[in-house]
Motif scaffolding. Structure first.
Motif, PDB file in Angstrom:
ATOM      1  N   TRP A  83     -25.012  90.507 144.603  1.00 36.67           N
ATOM      2  CA  TRP A  83     -24.260  90.371 145.849  1.00 36.67           C
ATOM      3  C   TRP A  83     -25.054  89.649 146.927  1.00 36.67           C
ATOM      4  CZ3 TRP A  83     -19.368  90.685 145.550  1.00 36.67           C
ATOM      5  CH2 TRP A  83     -18.753  91.567 144.652  1.00 36.67           C
ATOM      6  N   ALA A  84     -26.386  89.542 146.746  1.00 35.60           N
ATOM      7  CA  ALA A  84     -27.195  88.801 147.711  1.00 35.60           C
ATOM      8  C   ALA A  84     -26.884  87.310 147.699  1.00 35.60           C
ATOM      9  CB  ALA A  84     -28.682  89.018 147.419  1.00 35.60           C
ATOM     10  N   VAL A  85     -26.315  86.808 146.598  1.00 32.76           N
ATOM     11  CA  VAL A  85     -26.015  85.374 146.500  1.00 32.76           C
ATOM     12  C   VAL A  85     -24.928  84.961 147.497  1.00 32.76           C
ATOM     13  CG1 VAL A  85     -25.201  83.535 144.991  1.00 32.76           C
ATOM     14  CG2 VAL A  85     -26.799  85.252 144.116  1.00 32.76           C
ATOM     15  N   PRO A  86     -23.718  85.572 147.468  1.00 32.34           N
ATOM     16  CA  PRO A  86     -22.731  85.194 148.492  1.00 32.34           C
ATOM     17  C   PRO A  86     -23.164  85.561 149.905  1.00 32.34           C
ATOM     18  CG  PRO A  86     -21.947  87.084 147.214  1.00 32.34           C
ATOM     19  CD  PRO A  86     -23.162  86.548 146.506  1.00 32.34           C
ATOM     20  N   TYR A  87     -23.973  86.609 150.019  1.00 34.45           N
ATOM     21  CA  TYR A  87     -24.526  86.991 151.321  1.00 34.45           C
ATOM     22  C   TYR A  87     -25.301  85.817 151.917  1.00 34.45           C
ATOM     23  CZ  TYR A  87     -27.166  90.243 154.437  1.00 34.45           C
ATOM     24  OH  TYR A  87     -27.728  90.902 155.493  1.00 34.45           O
ATOM     25  N   GLY A  88     -26.230  85.244 151.140  1.00 32.78           N
ATOM     26  CA  GLY A  88     -27.033  84.134 151.629  1.00 32.78           C
ATOM     27  C   GLY A  88     -26.223  82.877 151.874  1.00 32.78           C
ATOM     28  N   LEU A  89     -25.310  82.569 150.953  1.00 29.66           N
ATOM     29  CA  LEU A  89     -24.486  81.372 151.116  1.00 29.66           C
ATOM     30  C   LEU A  89     -23.618  81.459 152.364  1.00 29.66           C
ATOM     31  CD1 LEU A  89     -23.355  80.764 147.421  1.00 29.66           C
ATOM     32  CD2 LEU A  89     -25.054  79.466 148.723  1.00 29.66           C
ATOM     33  N   GLY A  90     -23.090  82.647 152.650  1.00 29.17           N
ATOM     34  CA  GLY A  90     -22.261  82.816 153.834  1.00 29.17           C
ATOM     35  C   GLY A  90     -23.036  82.699 155.126  1.00 29.17           C
ATOM     36  N   ALA A  91     -24.321  83.079 155.090  1.00 30.80           N
ATOM     37  CA  ALA A  91     -25.101  83.120 156.329  1.00 30.80           C
ATOM     38  C   ALA A  91     -25.548  81.752 156.826  1.00 30.80           C
ATOM     39  CB  ALA A  91     -26.322  84.018 156.131  1.00 30.80           C
ATOM     40  N   GLY A  92     -25.735  80.781 155.913  1.00 29.07           N
ATOM     41  CA  GLY A  92     -26.408  79.555 156.311  1.00 29.07           C
ATOM     42  C   GLY A  92     -25.556  78.376 156.699  1.00 29.07           C
ATOM     43  N   ALA A  93     -24.326  78.293 156.192  1.00 33.73           N
ATOM     44  CA  ALA A  93     -23.574  77.048 156.314  1.00 33.73           C
ATOM     45  C   ALA A  93     -23.313  76.635 157.757  1.00 33.73           C
ATOM     46  CB  ALA A  93     -22.241  77.174 155.568  1.00 33.73           C
ATOM     47  N   VAL A  94     -23.099  77.607 158.621  1.00 32.17           N
ATOM     48  CA  VAL A  94     -22.677  77.280 159.972  1.00 32.17           C
ATOM     49  C   VAL A  94     -23.845  77.165 160.952  1.00 32.17           C
ATOM     50  CG1 VAL A  94     -22.389  79.666 160.754  1.00 32.17           C
ATOM     51  CG2 VAL A  94     -20.878  77.879 161.647  1.00 32.17           C
ATOM     52  N   ASP A  95     -25.038  77.613 160.558  1.00 27.75           N
ATOM     53  CA  ASP A  95     -26.129  77.801 161.503  1.00 27.75           C
ATOM     54  C   ASP A  95     -26.596  76.505 162.153  1.00 27.75           C
ATOM     55  OD1 ASP A  95     -27.778  79.410 162.910  1.00 27.75           O
ATOM     56  OD2 ASP A  95     -28.983  80.099 161.234  1.00 27.75           O
ATOM     57  N   ALA A  96     -26.953  75.511 161.347  1.00 23.31           N
ATOM     58  CA  ALA A  96     -27.501  74.270 161.907  1.00 23.31           C
ATOM     59  C   ALA A  96     -26.483  73.541 162.780  1.00 23.31           C
ATOM     60  CB  ALA A  96     -27.981  73.364 160.781  1.00 23.31           C
ATOM     61  N   ALA A  97     -25.235  73.512 162.340  1.00 22.46           N
ATOM     62  CA  ALA A  97     -24.215  72.778 163.090  1.00 22.46           C
ATOM     63  C   ALA A  97     -23.981  73.384 164.466  1.00 22.46           C
ATOM     64  CB  ALA A  97     -22.915  72.748 162.302  1.00 22.46           C
ATOM     65  N   LEU A  98     -23.819  74.705 164.531  1.00 22.91           N
ATOM     66  CA  LEU A  98     -23.570  75.352 165.819  1.00 22.91           C
ATOM     67  C   LEU A  98     -24.772  75.243 166.746  1.00 22.91           C
ATOM     68  CD1 LEU A  98     -21.599  78.614 164.893  1.00 22.91           C
ATOM     69  CD2 LEU A  98     -20.728  76.527 165.949  1.00 22.91           C
ATOM     70  N   ASN A  99     -25.991  75.416 166.176  1.00 19.62           N
ATOM     71  CA  ASN A  99     -27.188  75.341 167.012  1.00 19.62           C
ATOM     72  C   ASN A  99     -27.364  73.948 167.607  1.00 19.62           C
ATOM     73  OD1 ASN A  99     -28.953  77.805 167.252  1.00 19.62           O
ATOM     74  ND2 ASN A  99     -28.561  77.871 165.067  1.00 19.62           N
ATOM     75  N   ASN A 100     -27.142  72.906 166.807  1.00 23.23           N
ATOM     76  CA  ASN A 100     -27.300  71.558 167.341  1.00 23.23           C
ATOM     77  C   ASN A 100     -26.230  71.241 168.375  1.00 23.23           C
ATOM     78  OD1 ASN A 100     -28.692  68.906 167.230  1.00 23.23           O
ATOM     79  ND2 ASN A 100     -26.663  68.208 166.605  1.00 23.23           N
ATOM     80  N   TYR A 101     -25.011  71.716 168.135  1.00 18.73           N
ATOM     81  CA  TYR A 101     -23.928  71.493 169.093  1.00 18.73           C
ATOM     82  C   TYR A 101     -24.280  72.080 170.455  1.00 18.73           C
ATOM     83  CZ  TYR A 101     -19.333  71.759 171.270  1.00 18.73           C
ATOM     84  OH  TYR A 101     -18.290  71.638 172.141  1.00 18.73           O
ATOM     85  N   VAL A 102     -24.779  73.295 170.462  1.00 19.00           N
ATOM     86  CA  VAL A 102     -25.131  73.947 171.720  1.00 19.00           C
ATOM     87  C   VAL A 102     -26.349  73.277 172.348  1.00 19.00           C
ATOM     88  CG1 VAL A 102     -25.823  76.127 172.783  1.00 19.00           C
ATOM     89  CG2 VAL A 102     -24.109  76.128 170.972  1.00 19.00           C
ATOM     90  N   ALA A 103     -27.342  72.886 171.516  1.00 20.97           N
ATOM     91  CA  ALA A 103     -28.543  72.233 172.051  1.00 20.97           C
ATOM     92  C   ALA A 103     -28.206  70.922 172.747  1.00 20.97           C
ATOM     93  CB  ALA A 103     -29.537  71.983 170.921  1.00 20.97           C
ATOM     94  N   LEU A 104     -27.248  70.193 172.208  1.00 23.26           N
ATOM     95  CA  LEU A 104     -26.885  68.901 172.781  1.00 23.26           C
ATOM     96  C   LEU A 104     -26.029  69.027 174.032  1.00 23.26           C
ATOM     97  CD1 LEU A 104     -26.051  66.763 169.609  1.00 23.26           C
ATOM     98  CD2 LEU A 104     -27.932  66.384 171.216  1.00 23.26           C
ATOM     99  N   HIS A 105     -25.129  70.012 174.072  1.00 24.11           N
ATOM    100  CA  HIS A 105     -24.065  69.990 175.060  1.00 24.11           C
ATOM    101  C   HIS A 105     -24.049  71.168 176.042  1.00 24.11           C
ATOM    102  CE1 HIS A 105     -22.654  66.621 172.806  1.00 24.11           C
ATOM    103  NE2 HIS A 105     -22.383  67.337 171.743  1.00 24.11           N
ATOM    104  N   TYR A 106     -24.914  72.147 175.842  1.00 25.06           N
ATOM    105  CA  TYR A 106     -24.922  73.305 176.734  1.00 25.06           C
ATOM    106  C   TYR A 106     -26.333  73.569 177.235  1.00 25.06           C
ATOM    107  CZ  TYR A 106     -20.118  74.165 175.333  1.00 25.06           C
ATOM    108  OH  TYR A 106     -18.768  74.027 175.120  1.00 25.06           O
ATOM    109  N   THR A 107     -26.422  74.305 178.322  1.00 30.35           N
ATOM    110  CA  THR A 107     -27.705  74.562 178.954  1.00 30.35           C
ATOM    111  C   THR A 107     -28.502  75.607 178.186  1.00 30.35           C
ATOM    112  OG1 THR A 107     -26.743  76.271 180.357  1.00 30.35           O
ATOM    113  CG2 THR A 107     -26.767  74.025 181.235  1.00 30.35           C
ATOM    114  N   ALA A 108     -29.783  75.750 178.578  1.00 30.85           N
ATOM    115  CA  ALA A 108     -30.684  76.687 177.902  1.00 30.85           C
ATOM    116  C   ALA A 108     -30.183  78.122 178.003  1.00 30.85           C
ATOM    117  CB  ALA A 108     -32.081  76.578 178.504  1.00 30.85           C
ATOM    118  N   ARG A 109     -29.494  78.455 179.103  1.00 30.29           N
ATOM    119  CA  ARG A 109     -29.040  79.841 179.232  1.00 30.29           C
ATOM    120  C   ARG A 109     -28.010  80.186 178.165  1.00 30.29           C
ATOM    121  NH1 ARG A 109     -26.327  77.832 183.951  1.00 30.29           N
ATOM    122  NH2 ARG A 109     -24.054  78.019 183.819  1.00 30.29           N
TER     123      ARG A 109
END
Length: 410
Positions: free
Chosen positions: A98-124
């Motif tokens: 069960w750790a396999v779908p757990y890991g796959l579910g956790a990672g897909a969205v992380d980089a995209a959302l973080n970069n979106y916020v880093a580019l377009h929103y403030t540090a707060r």
């Protein structure tokens, strides 16, 4: 509409945090019920982290094809299914499965959302978003503590968090038309936080139109190796503390499992509270000062835990969490300024890979070492990681910022 989308992103960060501390909080009892050595916790987190690395590397392609809303929703569904599967596990190999779908579910969205916020929103907003991750991660240890204090029924904790994830997935599913409307609208003005009309393309999520920067090219940009090592050290610090904190308080300090789970949660509470508070002054203090102070306070907290202070040692664990609080969001938020907006998506993706490598290798490595040496080593291990992160970020700080022309996307 754009503020509502930001609220949805906050909700997504809660869902990312919910499962992250369950294994560490419940492992003192879980390993006995499953009949495996205490060091086997590293095996479960290793599988989860490998799945996270794979899905994070694929996130840009998935987001471009299916949209950030659908990728986020499917990721939460995968983690919900995995957690409900954990609640049915009666043998260690079932946890690994069960750790396999757990890991796959956790990672897909992380980089995209973080970069979106880093580019377009403030540090707060970056700090507050990661504070909401901490809200999710803080709920889990207390749910586990309640389950263990009631009748030692750790599967009930996984079932509870799994059902919470199902509810969050339903909310995200209902919000899919909103993601589509925001993606279709491209007004020339923003909500006051976005920097340009690019910010309105939510399903693009990370400036996917920019060219590809290869791993070899990115590593040649001055400062990139340093920030990768710093991020590696930070994420290893965070994950090791979350995974082994409760077991340390049981095996080395002699607390019962329920109390130890609560003490272990203090790191995540410090992480969450620290990020919330940093959001109020992050724009004034700046990313560099937040990173420097965070690593220093994390080192102080680890030192206090190492001292023979009995129950007072939990204060050090909380301080370590408060110190760690601004490091992750500040490193991500400073990436466009350090390396140029054109390179930020590629470098943040590589940073995520470095982060997950740290969480993959270092907590299991501590499990192997502590199996021979003893769990007393935990605060010294954390101290070494904090100092490594501090040295690497200070090396980065000596370089000029905005190295956007060093590597041409190709």
């Amino acid at each position: 509409m754009y503020l509502l989308l930001l609220a949805i992103i906050y909700l997504a960060f809660i869902s990312l945090g919910l499962p992250d501390s369950l294994v560490g909080a419940g492992w003192p009892v879980m390993h006995e019920d499953l009949g495996v050595p205490v060091s086997f916790a590293g095996g479960v987190t290793f599988i989860i982290a490998v799945g996270t690395i794979v899905s994070s590397l694929a996130s840009e392609r998935l987001t471009r094809r299916f949209g950030a809303g659908l990728v986020t929703t499917v990721s939460v569904v995968l983690t919900a299914v995995a957690l409900l599967g954990f609640s049915t596990a009666s043998q260690f190999w079932m946890l690994c499965l069960w750790a396999v779908p757990y890991g796959l579910g956790a990672g897909a969205v992380d980089a995209a959302l973080n970069n979106y916020v880093a580019l377009h929103y403030t540090a707060r907003h970056m700090n507050w978003l990661h504070s909401f991750w901490g809200v999710g991660a803080s709920i889990s240890p207390f749910v586990m503590s309640l389950a263990l204090s009631a009748d030692g029924n750790w599967p009930a904790a996984y079932r509870t968090i799994g059902l919470l994830q199902v509810g969050l997935a339903a909310v995200l599913l209902a919000s899919l038309p909103l993601w589509q409307r925001v993606a279709a609208a491209s007004p020339g003005e923003s909500t006051g936080e976005a920097a340009s009309s690019e910010a309105t393309a939510a399903d693009g999520a990370a400036g996917s139109a920019r060219g590809h920067v290869s791993l070899r090219t990115a590593l040649r940009i001055p400062g990139v190796p340093s920030v990768l090592l710093a991020f590696f050290a930070y994420c290893a610090f965070e994950q090791t503390a979350m995974l082994w904190g409760a077991t340390f308080f049981v095996s080395d300090r002699g607390f019962d499992a329920s109390t130890a789970a609560s003490f272990g949660a203090l790191f995540i509470l410090g992480l969450t509270a620290g990020r919330f508070l940093c959001g109020f002054f992050a724009d004034r203090v700046g990313d560099r000062q937040l990173i420097r102070g965070g690593f220093l306070l994390g080192a102080v907290g680890a030192t206090i835990v190492a001292l023979p202070l009995g129950q007072v040692s939990f204060v050090g664990f909380a301080l370590a969490g408060i110190g760690a609080a601004p490091v992750y969001p500040a490193v991500i938020h400073s990436t466009p300024a350090n390396f140029g907006r054109a390179n930020s998506q590629a470098i943040i993706g590589i940073q995520m890979a470095a982060a997950y490598t740290g969480t993959t290798i270092m907590p299991p490595l501590f499990g192997l070492i502590s199996g021979r040496v003893g769990l007393w080593l935990l605060p010294f291990y954390l101290l070494a990681l904090a100092l490594l992160g501090l040295v690497m970020t200070e090396r980065l700080n000596r370089l000029p910022r905005g190295r956007s022309e060093v590597a041409k996307p190709r």
